[in-house]
Design an enzyme around this catalytic site. Structure first.
Site, PDB file in Angstrom:
ATOM      1  N   GLN B 181      41.037  44.455  27.373  1.00 49.20           N
ATOM      2  CA  GLN B 181      40.770  45.527  28.344  1.00 49.20           C
ATOM      3  C   GLN B 181      39.497  45.261  29.145  1.00 49.20           C
ATOM      4  O   GLN B 181      39.117  46.076  29.988  1.00 49.20           O
ATOM      5  CB  GLN B 181      40.651  46.882  27.627  1.00 49.20           C
ATOM      6  N   SER B 201      44.608  38.545  28.030  1.00 53.80           N
ATOM      7  CA  SER B 201      46.024  38.540  28.373  1.00 53.80           C
ATOM      8  C   SER B 201      46.200  38.731  29.874  1.00 53.80           C
ATOM      9  O   SER B 201      45.592  39.617  30.471  1.00 53.80           O
ATOM     10  CB  SER B 201      46.711  39.678  27.619  1.00 53.80           C
ATOM     11  N   ALA B 202      47.059  37.896  30.468  1.00 56.24           N
ATOM     12  CA  ALA B 202      47.187  37.869  31.938  1.00 56.24           C
ATOM     13  C   ALA B 202      47.736  39.162  32.514  1.00 56.24           C
ATOM     14  O   ALA B 202      47.319  39.595  33.588  1.00 56.24           O
ATOM     15  CB  ALA B 202      48.080  36.697  32.354  1.00 56.24           C
ATOM     16  N   HIS B 203      48.675  39.802  31.806  1.00 51.75           N
ATOM     17  CA  HIS B 203      49.360  40.935  32.444  1.00 51.75           C
ATOM     18  C   HIS B 203      48.495  42.184  32.508  1.00 51.75           C
ATOM     19  O   HIS B 203      48.903  43.183  33.090  1.00 51.75           O
ATOM     20  CB  HIS B 203      50.697  41.223  31.750  1.00 51.75           C
ATOM     21  N   THR B 239      55.844  23.667  24.649  1.00 52.98           N
ATOM     22  CA  THR B 239      55.792  23.208  26.036  1.00 52.98           C
ATOM     23  C   THR B 239      55.006  24.192  26.891  1.00 52.98           C
ATOM     24  O   THR B 239      55.177  25.411  26.764  1.00 52.98           O
ATOM     25  CB  THR B 239      57.226  23.067  26.573  1.00 52.98           C
ATOM     26  N   CYS B 326      55.258  62.321  19.682  1.00 53.21           N
ATOM     27  CA  CYS B 326      56.668  62.055  19.889  1.00 53.21           C
ATOM     28  C   CYS B 326      56.920  61.028  20.986  1.00 53.21           C
ATOM     29  O   CYS B 326      58.024  60.537  21.115  1.00 53.21           O
ATOM     30  CB  CYS B 326      57.366  63.356  20.220  1.00 53.21           C
TER      31      CYS B 326
END
Lengths: 328, 396
Positions: B181, B201-203, B239, B326
């Site tokens: 974050q 993390s890229a996203h 890969t 929920c």
């Protein structure tokens, strides 16, 4: 179920159109005051169930005509998710016009069925069934207040899984009759534990009095005791049908000693020898009887050949084909 | 108009990033580790992207930045390899983390506990952060690793990572931070902050999904979890995700260019939304806004259950989030609310809005209007605000 389970986050897709409509526009939401009740001509009953800290809470208002016990008007207020609001709304709809005694018979399953778009498709996803239970609990609470009795008194049996309404008695019976060994089997047979999963083991969403893991363990223990008792009774009365392999270790020891006393020891004692049993172990398919030679048998040339074969063959013949005798 | 205010969950890919990735699906599809021109076609872009990543967090050329499939993998890798390298067959048996880490830390710690590792979950203060003194008191001579997040996903609260990393460095304890974050939102400089390992993390910064990284300080190498080939110096086989790496490098470079903009303009929009939420009675905001990532606000709205709030916002085409109740597959409340010691009644009322550099003022104005409508409607239904007759003793 794997294919269905791999991508999550679809709970809203599984709400029926009725659930969605009621969430968007509840029909019976509101409150009833003392003055309203007087005007309608009945006694005002207000019942609360749940708590905000647990994620859902509901308040039920009823106006009950005391002469007929008929619920003339009903409203609700709810802190909760879409399912909780839609279930409360449906529950109110089902109560209206019924007598208090009739209303107590409404269950969360009736509420869920009433919210289905078509009879075969559940109105809410499994983990949401839990949210419909409260609408049933609050009815019992209200009826208890009206009648001046404890809400629990409307429940004649102990419900372990509230989502699927499976009783303790049913669970015990099903486990026994079908020789169930795992929680998954219990869920397959009864649907208990298929929904919010709180009743499976401690640590779930809700604290329970009974958990499936404990019920299973208790019933299995009881079944095992019964099995042992049957074997023991059978041996005493000479009517046992239990095979040697099925017996407990103590029973095996006793039985082995009996055979040795009758068929083996007399001959050994004649020659000034004896044997004692040290241990009996189940070793995969074999039952290994560990024993020690005593007296003249110690060092006797035949103790590892002829005598040993005779002992082993006698036990095999009288008790079990898979016995191996191992001198120490 | 659909408005996306769930950027702490994932972000839209910047179009420039997508365009930069496109050649590596068809035109330049080669496996970079092969020996032919199809392979070498990919090398300039990969070198460039790795350079962008090293620059993006100011890493030294001698450090490693290993490409992984996501931050969950990076977090798993650090914790499990520390177990293999520094706990198994060693005197050390202790890991320290916090109560408010992402599940990819907490769940791994629980797993390691089942293998006999001792784990301390540090509590947070009412601001939702771990204090340095709390960490200092927990470190023992058995401690192998400290893993504390740079910024919290739910609250946006920024932890005193530099002080904690310095403390661990002084005590000779390895330090990892889950910076998912923080990277792309805040200035993250590993030359200034002595962390040993850092996950990202890229996203989360307008790059593609399914590609992330682990920074490993020079000399602090850990054993691989993915065995198989010589990719990434033998540390992480598989890969190379060429398009993903190219996208992540470029996305980080762009994100870092926008840090000043986000700190000013997105912070302004966030504060505007936050002020509007605070204008509603019985609304509480978690954490001091000055010490938060500029895009995040976590609000607790009394009497309004989290999933219901999301439902109403979604009907108005607004995407927000709640880690609570929920709305998720399990039924538990947002753990952060419990961790900061919030009133239990508020545990299921948390709603998180997380903005991005693509958020506009018109969107925020619309969100403010629709949020007010939703709160009004849901409070009208809510038992928390229901009429209680004189002779009724409320049990809610």
């Amino acid at each position: 179920m794997a294919f269905e389970d791999l991508i999550g986050g679809s709970i809203w897709d599984e709400y029926s159109q009725k659930v969605q409509d009621l969430m968007n526009n509840p029909q019976n939401q509101g409150e009833i005051t003392e003055e309203d009740a007087e005007r309608i001509g009945g006694k005002l009953i207000v019942a609360d169930f749940g708590a905000e800290s647990c994620g859902d809470a509901v308040r039920l208002y009823w106006v009950v005509e005391e002469k007929t016990n008929i619920i003339k008007e009903a409203k609700f207020k709810s802190f909760g998710c879409g399912t909780a609001i839609a279930s409360s709304d449906t529950m109110i709809q089902l109560c209206k016009g019924k007598t208090v005694d009739e209303a107590v018979k409404i269950t969360n399953i009736d509420v869920e069925h009433a919210m289905r778009d078509n009879p075969d498709t559940p109105a809410v996803p499994p983990q949401k069934m839990h949210c419909s239970v409260m609408s049933y609990d609050v009815i019992k609470k209200a009826a208890g207040q009206y009648k001046g009795v404890d809400a629990e008194s409307f429940e004649t049996e102990i419900i372990v899984c509230e989502c699927a309404r499976v009783t303790l008695g049913t669970l015990q019976e099903v486990i026994k009759l079908n020789d169930l060994k795992t929680i998954e089997q219990i869920t397959d047979y009864t649907k208990a534990g298929a929904f919010c999963k709180s009743c499976i083991r401690p640590g779930g969403h809700e604290e329970k009095e009974y958990y499936l893991v404990d019920i299973l363990a208790d019933v299995r223990a009881e079944m095992e005791q019964e099995r042992l008792k049957n074997i023991a009774d059978g041996i005493v009365t000479g009517t046992t049908t239990a095979t040697f392999a099925d017996m407990t270790i103590v029973q095996k020891l006793k039985k082995t000693e009996e055979v040795i006393d009758e068929f083996i020891r007399p001959m050994l004692i004649m020659d000034g020898g004896n044997i004692e049993i040290i241990d009996i172990k189940q070793e995969r398919a074999n039952i290994d009887v560990y024993m020690r030679y005593m007296g003249a048998c110690v060092g006797c040339a035949s103790s590892s050949t002829g005598t040993l074969f005779a002992i082993e063959n006698t036990l095999k013949e009288k008790l079990d084909e898979n016995i191996r005798v191992l001198p120490i | 108009m659909r408005i996306y205010l769930d950027n702490n969950a994932t972000t839209i890919v910047d179009r420039r990033v997508k365009d930069a990735m496109m050649p590596f699906f068809v035109e330049k599809f080669g496996n970079p580790n092969s020996l032919h021109s199809f392979a070498s076609d990919t090398h300039p872009a990969l070198k460039c992207a790795m350079g962008q990543l090293y620059n993006g967090i100011n890493a030294n050329q001698k450090d490693d930045i290993i490409i992984t499939s996501c931050a969950t993998e990076s977090n798993n890798w650090v914790l499990k390899s520390i177990y293999f390298d520094h706990i198994l067959n060693s005197e050390k048996n202790h890991i320290i983390t916090s109560e408010v880490e992402h599940p990819s830390i907490i769940a791994v710690c629980k797993f390691l506990e089942s293998l006999g590792v001792e784990v301390t979950y540090l509590p947070v203060n009412s601001q939702g952060i771990v204090e340095v003194a709390t960490l200092e008191n927990a470190i023992t001579d058995k401690t192998a690793l400290v893993s504390i997040m740079w910024a919290n996903n739910e609250t946006g609260m920024i932890f005193p990572i530099k002080e904690m990393a310095q403390l661990c460095q002084a005590k000779g304890v390895l330090f990892h931070t889950d910076a998912v974050q923080a990277v792309g939102k805040l200035k993250v400089n590993v030359s200034d902050v002595p962390v040993d390992y850092l996950s990202f993390s890229a996203h989360k910064f307008h790059g593609p999904k399914a590609v992330g990284g682990l920074f490993i300080r020079q000399g602090k190498r850990i054993s691989p979890l993915m065995h198989g080939g010589e990719h990434m110096g033998g540390l992480r086989s598989g890969t190379l995700n060429v398009a993903g790496i190219v996208g992540m490098g470029y996305a980080l470079e762009i994100a870092n260019r926008y840090i000043a903009y986000e700190d000013k303009s997105i912070r302004y929009l966030r504060d505007k939304l936050e002020d509007a939420l605070l204008d509603i009675p019985d609304v509480f905001i978690i954490g001091d806004r000055a010490n938060r990532t500029p895009n995040t606000v976590l609000a607790s709205i009394k009497g309004v259950e989290g999933e219901s709030m999301l439902w109403d916002l979604n009907r108005s085409n607004i995407a927000a989030s709640t880690g609570s109740a929920c709305a998720s597959e399990d039924l538990e409340s947002n753990p952060i609310m419990e961790a900061i010691g919030a009133d239990l009644d508020l545990a299921h009322t948390a709603v998180r809005f997380s903005l991005s550099r693509f958020t506009t003022e018109a969107e925020i104005d619309f969100v403010i209007e629709k949020t007010n409508e939703a709160v009004k409607r849901l409070r009208a239904i809510s038992s928390s605000y229901a009429y209680t007759p004189k002779n009724h003793k409320s049990e809610l």
